[in-house]
Design an enzyme around this catalytic site. Structure first.
Site, PDB file in Angstrom:
ATOM      1  N   CYS A 108     -11.788  -4.248 -28.483  1.00 59.67           N
ATOM      2  CA  CYS A 108     -12.442  -4.494 -29.880  1.00 59.67           C
ATOM      3  C   CYS A 108     -13.469  -3.365 -30.474  1.00 59.67           C
ATOM      4  O   CYS A 108     -13.595  -2.546 -29.929  1.00 59.67           O
ATOM      5  CB  CYS A 108     -13.167  -5.896 -29.962  1.00 59.67           C
ATOM      6  SG  CYS A 108     -14.957  -5.991 -29.746  1.00 59.67           S
ATOM      7  N   HIS A 109     -13.519  -3.591 -31.760  1.00 60.21           N
ATOM      8  CA  HIS A 109     -14.346  -2.422 -32.303  1.00 60.21           C
ATOM      9  C   HIS A 109     -15.639  -2.285 -31.753  1.00 60.21           C
ATOM     10  O   HIS A 109     -16.178  -1.166 -31.652  1.00 60.21           O
ATOM     11  CB  HIS A 109     -14.627  -2.661 -33.852  1.00 60.21           C
ATOM     12  CG  HIS A 109     -13.503  -2.440 -34.699  1.00 60.21           C
ATOM     13  ND1 HIS A 109     -12.359  -3.424 -34.976  1.00 60.21           N
ATOM     14  CD2 HIS A 109     -13.054  -1.274 -35.318  1.00 60.21           C
ATOM     15  CE1 HIS A 109     -11.694  -2.640 -35.583  1.00 60.21           C
ATOM     16  NE2 HIS A 109     -11.730  -1.478 -35.702  1.00 60.21           N
ATOM     17  N   THR A 110     -16.270  -3.145 -30.955  1.00 59.60           N
ATOM     18  CA  THR A 110     -17.507  -2.675 -30.134  1.00 59.60           C
ATOM     19  C   THR A 110     -17.312  -1.775 -29.052  1.00 59.60           C
ATOM     20  O   THR A 110     -18.049  -0.821 -29.033  1.00 59.60           O
ATOM     21  CB  THR A 110     -18.197  -4.140 -29.723  1.00 59.60           C
ATOM     22  OG1 THR A 110     -18.354  -5.136 -30.841  1.00 59.60           O
ATOM     23  CG2 THR A 110     -19.463  -3.900 -29.047  1.00 59.60           C
ATOM     24  N   HIS A 113     -15.079  -5.579 -22.915  1.00 59.51           N
ATOM     25  CA  HIS A 113     -15.967  -6.865 -22.528  1.00 59.51           C
ATOM     26  C   HIS A 113     -14.829  -8.354 -23.254  1.00 59.51           C
ATOM     27  O   HIS A 113     -15.337  -9.366 -22.909  1.00 59.51           O
ATOM     28  CB  HIS A 113     -16.925  -6.905 -23.485  1.00 59.51           C
ATOM     29  CG  HIS A 113     -16.634  -6.834 -25.127  1.00 59.51           C
ATOM     30  ND1 HIS A 113     -16.437  -5.674 -25.492  1.00 59.51           N
ATOM     31  CD2 HIS A 113     -16.693  -7.750 -26.117  1.00 59.51           C
ATOM     32  CE1 HIS A 113     -16.322  -5.926 -26.774  1.00 59.51           C
ATOM     33  NE2 HIS A 113     -16.518  -7.225 -27.252  1.00 59.51           N
ATOM     34  N   GLU A 114     -13.528  -8.015 -23.276  1.00 61.12           N
ATOM     35  CA  GLU A 114     -12.715  -9.125 -23.552  1.00 61.12           C
ATOM     36  C   GLU A 114     -11.786  -8.964 -22.593  1.00 61.12           C
ATOM     37  O   GLU A 114     -10.899  -7.891 -22.422  1.00 61.12           O
ATOM     38  CB  GLU A 114     -12.083  -8.853 -24.926  1.00 61.12           C
ATOM     39  CG  GLU A 114     -12.739  -9.156 -26.181  1.00 61.12           C
ATOM     40  CD  GLU A 114     -11.942  -9.161 -27.508  1.00 61.12           C
ATOM     41  OE1 GLU A 114     -12.405  -9.703 -28.143  1.00 61.12           O
ATOM     42  OE2 GLU A 114     -10.895  -8.830 -27.332  1.00 61.12           O
ATOM     43  N   CYS A 128     -27.841 -19.097 -18.819  1.00 60.66           N
ATOM     44  CA  CYS A 128     -28.227 -19.395 -17.301  1.00 60.66           C
ATOM     45  C   CYS A 128     -28.495 -20.912 -17.253  1.00 60.66           C
ATOM     46  O   CYS A 128     -28.299 -21.287 -16.106  1.00 60.66           O
ATOM     47  CB  CYS A 128     -29.525 -18.860 -17.005  1.00 60.66           C
ATOM     48  SG  CYS A 128     -31.040 -19.338 -17.904  1.00 60.66           S
ATOM     49  N   CYS A 135     -33.180 -21.751 -18.958  1.00 65.95           N
ATOM     50  CA  CYS A 135     -34.304 -21.344 -19.709  1.00 65.95           C
ATOM     51  C   CYS A 135     -34.333 -22.092 -20.882  1.00 65.95           C
ATOM     52  O   CYS A 135     -33.580 -23.391 -21.163  1.00 65.95           O
ATOM     53  CB  CYS A 135     -34.203 -19.969 -20.264  1.00 65.95           C
ATOM     54  SG  CYS A 135     -32.552 -19.644 -21.245  1.00 65.95           S
ATOM     55  N   CYS A 150     -31.480 -21.932 -23.410  1.00 62.86           N
ATOM     56  CA  CYS A 150     -30.444 -22.425 -23.058  1.00 62.86           C
ATOM     57  C   CYS A 150     -30.449 -24.024 -23.108  1.00 62.86           C
ATOM     58  O   CYS A 150     -29.422 -24.761 -23.356  1.00 62.86           O
ATOM     59  CB  CYS A 150     -30.054 -22.215 -21.705  1.00 62.86           C
ATOM     60  SG  CYS A 150     -29.159 -20.589 -21.394  1.00 62.86           S
ATOM     61  N   CYS A 193     -29.702 -16.780 -24.759  1.00 59.48           N
ATOM     62  CA  CYS A 193     -30.513 -17.075 -23.273  1.00 59.48           C
ATOM     63  C   CYS A 193     -31.588 -15.972 -23.065  1.00 59.48           C
ATOM     64  O   CYS A 193     -31.337 -14.642 -23.429  1.00 59.48           O
ATOM     65  CB  CYS A 193     -29.263 -16.908 -22.044  1.00 59.48           C
ATOM     66  SG  CYS A 193     -30.132 -16.949 -20.353  1.00 59.48           S
TER      67      CYS A 193
END
Length: 395
Positions: free
Chosen positions: A61-63, A84-85, A114, A117, A120, A128
């Protein structure tokens, strides 16, 4: 169970890899803008509350593109494994991991959960405290070290809590989501980022209602996921805005009813054109999926006086601030950002996966190309040239 996964996805037997360093192939980014190099690396075993995954599919992706190009000085940690995908199966888990086990079908998420916390436990946020997305983190949370290295022992840095351009990766268990083993892993890859972000922006952030009017600025995968979700919610008019006319063909198939090419709007401002198309008032919801301040300004101005809502999904790397006078908010228009479509990843993403399996979100339209891992640089080029939504990489 192990024999099943060995036959279906090539998962090694436990005696071969569990607790040991794995040597595998990865696409390593050695410097900004240079082609990724596929080479052998070493991947350490997972430590406490970590998971090692065999990646089967990944996409770009663009990131990833922005990080590869080194657009932000603070992100320049190289060599690095981007991505990350993805989707895959768990090869092994570290100590104290109780909700995941070897052989589970999973997708990684860049912003973790998590479950313990205050963030969450709150229903007001999907962030998170410890594992929220941090594009500047390049090491594991637990010890500040990497789990990747070259054959010579040189550290290779992580990316977005995930690093999926590799045959094996190590993640914090908070960033790993177990999905139904019947779900097609190829399609589930899309839920790691783009589709979830776009769908969630409609379902969770804006809560688009039937009969609403929508404008989407930027018709990449995220923008088209917004369109798909808005159609599912019964939006009466969905206006797609993009300078690439090729996006209009795909957009029509995903629910967009009207199109605007900003280059062809010369007599009025873009937001004025959108107001004209909606009877003069403007749209109920606008979604900015580009990461451009001028576009964001037009998206905000295109919404209806009194109740218009603009949702920011694009990543704004520029330090320039948004040109908005505070008094403009007194007209009732609102603006809000969303991370991962306000989905709590581990607890809510399995439900989205189920909805996709039931046909509530059509994932097929997002996969425009498929390539083997060795051609990952070609996949980057397809994205740069605006020819792909998601190019699925087979590992």
């Amino acid at each position: 169970m192990d024999s099943f996964h060995y036959e279906s996805v090539g998962l090694p037997s436990p005696s071969e890899t569990v607790g040991k360093v794995i040597t595998c192939k990865a696409a390593v980014a050695w410097s900004p803008g240079e082609p990724l190099v596929i080479e052998e690396i070493k991947v350490d075993p997972p430590q406490k509350m970590e998971v090692r995954i065999k990646i089967l599919y990944t996409s770009i992706c663009h990131t990833d593109l922005s990080a590869w190009q080194g657009e932000n000085e603070r992100q320049r940690s190289f060599p690095r494994i981007l991505g990350h995908e993805a989707s895959g199966v768990i090869e092994s888990v570290g100590e104290e991991v109780e909700d995941l086990k070897r052989g589970d079908h999973v997708v990684p998420i860049f912003t973790g959960e998590c479950g313990e916390c205050a963030y969450c436990k709150s229903d007001k946020t999907n962030l998170c405290e410890k594992f929220r997305v941090n594009p500047f983190r390049s090491v594991m949370v637990s010890d500040g070290k990497t789990r990747f290295s070259t054959k010579e022992g040189k550290p290779i840095f992580h990316f977005l809590n995930t690093s999926t351009f590799t045959e094996y990766t190590v993640l914090d268990s908070a960033c790993v989501v177990k999905i139904d083993s019947d779900a097609p892993l190829k399609k589930m890859t899309l839920l790691s980022c783009g589709v979830s972000t776009g769908v969630g922006a409609v379902w969770n952030t804006a809560k688009v209602q039937s009969g609403s009017t929508v404008a989407i600025f930027g018709l990449g995968a995220v923008g088209l996921a917004v369109a798909e979700a808005a159609r599912g919610r019964g939006a009466s008019k969905i206006i797609g805005v993009d300078i690439n006319p090729n996006k209009f063909i795909k957009g029509k198939a995903m629910g967009i009813t009207d199109f605007i090419n900003p280059k062809e709007v010369v007599d009025v401002r873009l937001h004025q054109k959108i107001r004209e198309m909606t009877g003069g008032g403007g749209v109920d919801y606008s979604f900015e999926c580009v990461g451009n301040l001028d576009v964001l300004r037009e998206a905000f101005s295109s919404t209806h006086d009194g109740w218009g809502l603009t949702v920011i999904l694009g990543i704004h790397a520029s330090p320039t601030l948004f040109p908005l006078h505070p008094m403009e908010l007194f007209d009732g228009r609102r603006i809000v950002g969303t991370i991962f479509g306000d989905f709590k990843g581990k607890s809510q993403l399995p439900l989205l996966a189920h909805d996709c399996m039931c046909g509530k979100v059509n994932l097929d339209e997002f996969i425009t190309h498929e390539l083997p891992f060795e051609k990952i640089n070609d996949a980057f080029r397809l994205l740069v040239d605006g020819k792909s939504l998601r190019c699925l990489i087979h590992l």
